[in-house]
Write an enzyme that holds these catalytic residues in place. Structure first.
Site, PDB file in Angstrom:
ATOM      1  N   GLY A 118      -9.153   6.669  -3.356  1.00  0.00           N
ATOM      2  CA  GLY A 118      -8.388   7.585  -4.591  1.00  0.00           C
ATOM      3  C   GLY A 118      -8.674   7.003  -5.716  1.00  0.00           C
ATOM      4  O   GLY A 118      -9.426   6.131  -5.852  1.00  0.00           O
ATOM      5  N   ASP A 147      -8.981  -8.278   4.560  1.00  0.00           N
ATOM      6  CA  ASP A 147      -9.788  -7.917   3.164  1.00  0.00           C
ATOM      7  C   ASP A 147      -9.485  -8.892   1.903  1.00  0.00           C
ATOM      8  O   ASP A 147      -9.426  -8.431   1.052  1.00  0.00           O
ATOM      9  CB  ASP A 147      -9.962  -6.405   2.909  1.00  0.00           C
TER      10      ASP A 147
END
EC number: 2.7.11.1
Length: 1257
Positions: free
Chosen positions: A986, A1102
């Site tokens: 996004g 991550d």
């Protein structure tokens, strides 16, 4: 005529140059009887000089005179040079190759001139070529003018030869065109550059008449390629995406005209392609899914492997993406066919090609198909005769049975032998093949059994004594519980099944295993080993009831095909199997069940014998499981033909996969006596959950269940356990399978099965070989399941598929599998490794990885989708048709069934996930996060209720009582100030919310795109995770304020804390003057934040400098916070901006090795070690290295970032411990934070010196 009879000898002193090479009547005709060759010997030259006279030309056959000029115009002027048939070395032209012109001289067929004919070309020539009227009219002249004399050149030695030519020679050559004709291959993209290439198949040079009609052309093409349905051609210089179709005479004429243009330009020939109907469909499918499986398809086609795609109810699907399996030759065409042929024709050793004529070598015959054969035709039964084994009747009760091709080297003729009740066939080497195979105009779907079909084999003559051991092995006795035998009779009294119901029941009776009586003789040739199922037997002799070394494997893999039921009728709405009033047992033998995918209405027949042997006499060899691992890799077929909403499969039966529809295909089509290399086992794990009996009627989509890959340890506890309903999530590294099975009885005690969540003691680990288990020792501790989310040490056990896209993991695992890291290994105590067959490989060299991963990820630098990506149907439906959310780890309790099953496998292509069932008694699971668990339960229960009520999902989620703590922010309350960045997830904006600086992340609609059920599920996941994030409060964790649900166009957005200086990566690149103390503070803050997340059972996955946010407003005290750790269900669908390359360097070896889908929180510790190196150097790790090299180096522990000389010893030690290959060695974050705090305290009292160096990009 007198002159012709007198044969005057005249010398031409000044012949016309035009006449050279033609000659005249002044030549003597003689017949060489010794060689039966017609020769024309020119008489000697007497030197007679005569006045010029007209040249008279006569026909030798008729004596008629004809004009010389006419003959000159009709004869080809360019003769060919061939060696002198009589040995004289004259350089003159003596013969013309008539076969090249499509003509044969009638007088020289049997002599040496016949050697000029190309026999092969003659055999392949087209015999049905159209004869135009002009050619028929010239027939008389063609017979008249058969030859012409030849005059030698100036250097002629005097010997002259007559040349056999045709008056139609020039016309024939001009009326024919040459083409390259390719067939049997595939047009698929080359993995390296995605450019279309035609690979595999055969290519020939053909010559066709330019005046041929389209119908004649099709007829001739089918002589070359019988399956030809479409003709296309490629003009020189054009790509394969510009093929031109030929479907009419007009198209054919255009093709010929184009060929004339290009044919005159040089030697480059136009290319013609012949395609079958399946080729066209397969090519379209490959093009649509080229991204995921083009490499596998390319390798298959280039190497000529017989791995044709098969149809399923959802369309064509590639049979497998395990490139390593292909490279190891498991799907080699000849080997693959051998898996199907022995049961039908390969029963006796045959030498060379003597078994069948050439015309029969590719005749399709009925046999056990692995699903890879292109044709299927029905038969109902056949009786096999094996040397020394008697007759074995195979019954197929149903419509269709798959048909394979017989290889000319492994085949025997067959004939029909009548039998009662069925249509049997007997293998007999004296009967032609055609008599066995019924021909039908319509072929069924490729490679699959039709509905209402079962296989079984009866062995009426084999005695139980034949089941004795053939090899020397050590044995261990099993328990004293009674063991019954299965009469391997899959025949059913009522073989028909109705779609309305398929409700198997399993209760009340114990289950056991015993050996079968059928043993394939050792002297039977390996490639001739028959494929048969387990055989029936009477009560075995206690002294002879031993299991052979290879037999236990088959009973593990194929009990699913040995069950018979008194009432086999199935209904589609209910998918449980009834097994009442019988005792079920597993039969072990050297025989095998045909690996066929029984389709939806396949009856699960369970005919159980009542004989019971003396249990004390049964002995199991120690090496039986080793043989299982060695042998079962030969033919690992996949059955993608299962239709949607089917559930006829049982769970593991005593460690064996019991499948009603035969979808448990872990090598189940292997020919037991084939000495094939061990196939790399697929990564396959189990998450077992006790389910409520009312939930076992779930339907599923089944394609490739590998449930029987679980290895059962020899048990010393009770063999009979209570039967309970259960569910199992099957995990596989590179093939999807999702199949909800009904329940089945279970033989082993809880300590006899390795579970994915279970833990093993150190003594157990020592007994499990890392490559291929020699034997499975009896377990010493109870293998109760580890609580969901934790192992026995308290570490967090999570699913890597929950956070990484399927293609991403697929590429990594594909590379890893090519490195020869097979399937599964033993479970570590912290859950970091779950494996049954992991191989301990020596580190590979750099060149190996470089060649291996060449161009592997060149086109992967983009956002990739996860297995839960919208549009990929993973959710199932219950009996009411309501989608069920399977997004989170199952929550177990004794009486409450979980409505969620965690997707544990890497999915590929269109294959649907498989959720299988297994019964594990005393399965206790404890959820690791109370809030998380409650939200899942409420969300799952209320989701179904909401869908039934028809209330919009988002409105319901926002109003859910379990999410009242989540702040829902109105979009009108937000003010966007500046766009900070955008990516596949996004767009992030800096904005204001009620006067507070916030970061607004607008999530793209593409993250939720798909079918309505997928949108609902993903949206549900989003709200659940957002609610969890809203409850996290820590100074070093980025605050989560709320969710916006009324964004532009109905999009969702998250509102989080805004960090002024952005990511730590940006700061390191722009600010080169962070001293050692500040760097230590930043690292310490990150460690504090990760410690908090791990305390809440959240694994980041991550962790890197890009996801650490900093605030440097206070020069004395920088602040670092951990971000981008939430919304994994959405984020994993996009993998954040940067794609694969931006994640690999921080991934722990256990993530890349693919040995387990379960990992601990120590993967974050590994990433933190790389983060420490980033903070120290300000550089990106492995910036200039290839993807494959990074993967190989990390997995083999030969690649870590280079530590600079200026690094402090404490920092270096902490870094190296964090990125240690063994998760046990890596410290936990509380320890890391403590050591960093100590280092920071000492740095306050010392002058910063080391880290003020100039950082180089």
């Amino acid at each position: 005529m007198d002159q012709a009879k007198g044969y005057e000898h005249v010398r031409y002193t000044a012949p016309d140059p035009r006449d050279e090479g033609l000659g005249s009547i002044n030549q003597r005709f003689s017949h060489d009887s010794s060689t039966n060759v017609n020769t024309y010997v020119r008489p000697p030259d007497y030197g007679v000089s005569t006045p010029a006279r007209p040249v008279l030309n006569y026909s030798i056959q008729t004596g008629e005179e004809f004009a010389f000029e006419f003959m000159r115009d009709r004869v080809i002027m360019k003769p060919q040079f061939i060696p002198n048939v009589y040995g004289e070395h004259s350089g003159m032209p003596v013969s013309v190759n008539l076969s090249a012109l499509g003509m044969v001289h009638p007088m020289s067929e049997s002599g040496p001139n016949a050697t000029v004919l190309n026999i092969e070309e003659k055999r392949q020539s087209f015999e049905h070529e159209r004869k135009p009227p002009s050619r028929i009219e010239d027939k008389t002249y063609h017979e008249l003018v058969q030859s012409a004399p030849v005059i030698s050149s100036k250097n002629d030695t005097g010997q002259r030869r007559h040349s056999l030519v045709s008056s139609r020679a020039s016309d024939s050559s001009l009326n024919r065109a040459k083409f390259l004709c390719s067939f049997g291959g595939k047009v698929i993209p080359r993995p390296r550059d995605q450019k279309l290439r035609y690979v595999g198949g055969e290519t020939r040079i053909i010559r066709i008449s330019k005046t041929i009609s389209f119908q004649e052309l099709m007829h001739k093409m089918k002589e070359i390629f019988p399956e030809a349905r479409t003709i296309k051609y490629q003009l020189p210089g054009e790509d394969l995406d510009a093929l031109v179709s030929v479907s009419s005479d007009e198209d054919l004429q255009n093709m010929m005209e184009e060929c004339i243009v290009f044919g005159n330009g040089g030697s480059e020939k136009p290319r013609m392609f012949l395609f079958s109907s399946s080729d066209i469909e397969e090519a379209q499918f490959v093009m649509e899914h080229a991204e995921g499986d083009s490499e596998v398809q390319y390798v298959v086609a280039v190497n000529g492997m017989d791995l044709s795609s098969r149809r399923s109810s959802l369309g064509l699907s590639p049979p497998g993406n395990n490139l390593d399996e292909l490279l190891h030759g498991n799907f080699d065409r000849k080997i693959d066919r051998a898996a199907t042929e022995p049961a039908v024709a390969s029963l006796t050793p045959l030498a060379g090609n003597e078994s069948l004529p050439a015309s029969q070598t590719s005749q399709p015959v009925t046999g056990f198909s692995t699903g890879n054969e292109p044709f299927s035709q029905p038969y109902l039964g056949q009786q096999l005769q094996f040397p020394g084994l008697g007759n074995h009747q195979i019954y197929t009760s149903g419509h269709m049975a798959s048909i394979g091709y017989i290889d000319e080297k492994r085949s025997a003729p067959l004939h029909v032998q009548p039998q009662p009740h069925y249509i049997p066939y007997s293998v007999n080497p004296e009967t032609p093949l055609e008599s066995l195979v019924p021909h039908y105009p319509q072929k069924p779907e490729q490679g699959f059994l039709r509905e209402e079909q079962i296989f079984h084999v009866q062995d009426p003559e084999t005695s139980s004594k034949e089941a004795k051991m053939r090899r020397d092995d050590s044995f261990q006795k099993v328990n004293d519980h009674p063991i019954s035998t299965v009469e391997s009779n899959l025949s059913a009294k009522e073989p028909k099944m109705r779609r309305e119901s398929s409700t198997p029941r399993v209760n009340e009776y114990p289950v056991s295993s015993m050996p079968s009586d059928l043993i394939v003789p050792d002297d039977l040739p390996k490639e001739e080993a028959p494929i048969v199922t387990q055989t029936s037997s009477s009560t075995p002799d206690p002294s002879s009831s031993t299991l052979s070394e290879k037999s236990l494997r088959k009973s593990e893999d194929h009990v699913e095909n040995n069950l018979s039921a008194k009432e086999p009728k199935m209904r589609k709405e209910h998918s449980t199997t009834r097994v009442n009033e019988y005792s079920v047992s597993s039969v072990s033998s050297d025989s095998m069940v045909p690996d066929q995918a029984l389709k939806e209405e396949a009856p699960i027949s369970m005919k159980i014998s009542n004989s019971t042997p003396d249990p004390k006499s049964l002995v199991y060899p120690e090496k039986s499981l080793r043989t299982s691992q060695e042998k079962t890799g030969a033919f690992d077929t996949t059955n993608e033909g299962m239709k949607k909403n089917q559930d006829n499969q049982f769970c593991l039966l005593g460690g064996f996969s019991v499948s009603g529809h035969g979808t448990s295909n872990n090598s189940s089509s292997n020919v037991s006596n084939f000495d094939q290399p061990v196939t790399q086992q697929r990564v396959f794990h189990s998450e077992r959950t006790v389910r409520d009996p009312t939930e076992t009627n779930r339907l599923s989509k089944s394609d490739d269940s590998l449930a029987s890959q679980f290895v059962m340890a020899q048990t010393t506890s009770d063999a009979f356990l209570p039967i309970s309903e259960s569910s199992e999530t099957s995990h596989e590294a590179n093939m999807e399978s999702q199949n909800v099975h009904p329940t089945a009885p279970v033989i082993p005690a809880p300590d006899s099965i390795w579970t994915a969540e279970g833990s093993m003691s150190q003594s157990e680990k020592k007994n499990v070989e890392t490559n291929t288990p020699e034997h499975v020792s009896q377990t010493e501790t109870s293998a109760k399941a580890v609580p969901q989310g934790h192992n026995e040490k308290g570490d967090i056990v999570v699913d890597i598929n929950d956070r990484f896209p399927r293609e991403f993991l697929a590429d990594i695992l594909k590379t890893k599998e090519s490195l020869n890291f097979p399937g599964l290994g033993p479970l570590h105590a912290d859950g970091a490794g779950v494996s049954l067959n992991i191989q301990n490989n020596d580190p590979k060299t750099w060149s190996y990885f470089r060649n291996l991963a060449q161009d592997e990820f060149e086109r992967k630098d983009l956002s990739l989708m996860d297995q839960d990506h919208p549009g990929f149907p993973t959710s199932m439906t219950n009996t009411n048709g309501v989608p069920i959310d399977y997004s989170y780890p199952p929550l177990q309790s004794e009486k409450v069934a979980s409505s969620q099953i965690h997707p544990q496998i890497h999915f590929d292509g269109n294959i649907k996930p498989d959720v299988s069932t297994i019964t594990i008694p005393d399965l206790n699971t404890v959820d690791t996060q109370e809030d998380y668990s409650q939200s899942q339960i409420k969300g799952a229960e209320s989701t179904d209720a909401t869908l039934n009520a028809g209330v919009p999902l988002i409105d319901f989620m926002a109003a859910d009582s379990g999410m009242r703590s989540l702040q829902v922010i109105k979009n009108d309350d937000l003010e966007e100030l500046k766009e900070l960045g955008s990516g596949t997830f996004g767009t992030v904006y800096h904005g204001k919310w009620r006067g507070t600086d916030v970061a607004i992340k607008r999530i793209k609609r593409s993250c939720f795109i798909g079918r309505s059920s997928e949108q609902e599920r993903l949206t549900s996941e989003f709200w659940h995770e957002a609610e969890i994030l809203s409850k996290l409060h820590h100074p070093n964790v980025m605050a989560f304020y709320g969710v916006v649900k009324d964004g532009p166009g109905g999009t969702l957005a998250t509102v989080t804390e805004y960090m002024v200086n952005g990511s730590l990566r940006h700061v390191l690149l722009s600010n080169r003057h962070l001293d050692r103390r500040k760097r230590l503070i930043i690292a310490m803050d990150a460690a504090f934040g990760m410690e908090y997340l791990h305390s809440k059972s959240i694994v980041h996955f991550d962790l890197k400098c890009d996801n650490l946010l900093v605030n440097l407003k206070d020069p004395a005290r920088p602040i670092c916070k951990v971000g981008d750790f939430g919304l994994s269900k959405i984020k994993r669908n996009t993998l954040v901006t940067g794609g694969v390359r931006g994640t690999l360097p921080w991934m722990a070896p256990e993530l890349l090795s693919g040995s387990s889908s379960k990992v601990s929180e120590k993967v974050d510790v590994f990433s933190f070690g790389i983060v420490l190196w980033e903070i120290l150097t300000g550089e990106e790790p492995y910036a200039n290295m290839h993807y494959g090299a990074i993967i190989g180096g990390i997995v083999n522990n030969t690649l870590r970032p280079t530590v600079p000389n200026y690094c402090d010893p404490e920092w270096r030690m902490l870094m190296e411990q964090c990125w240690a290959p063994d998760p046990f060695v890596r410290p936990a974050f509380p320890e890391i934070a403590r050591r960093l705090r100590t280092m920071s305290s000492s740095a306050v009292h010392t002058k910063p010196h080391a880290v003020n160096h100039q950082i180089h990009k």
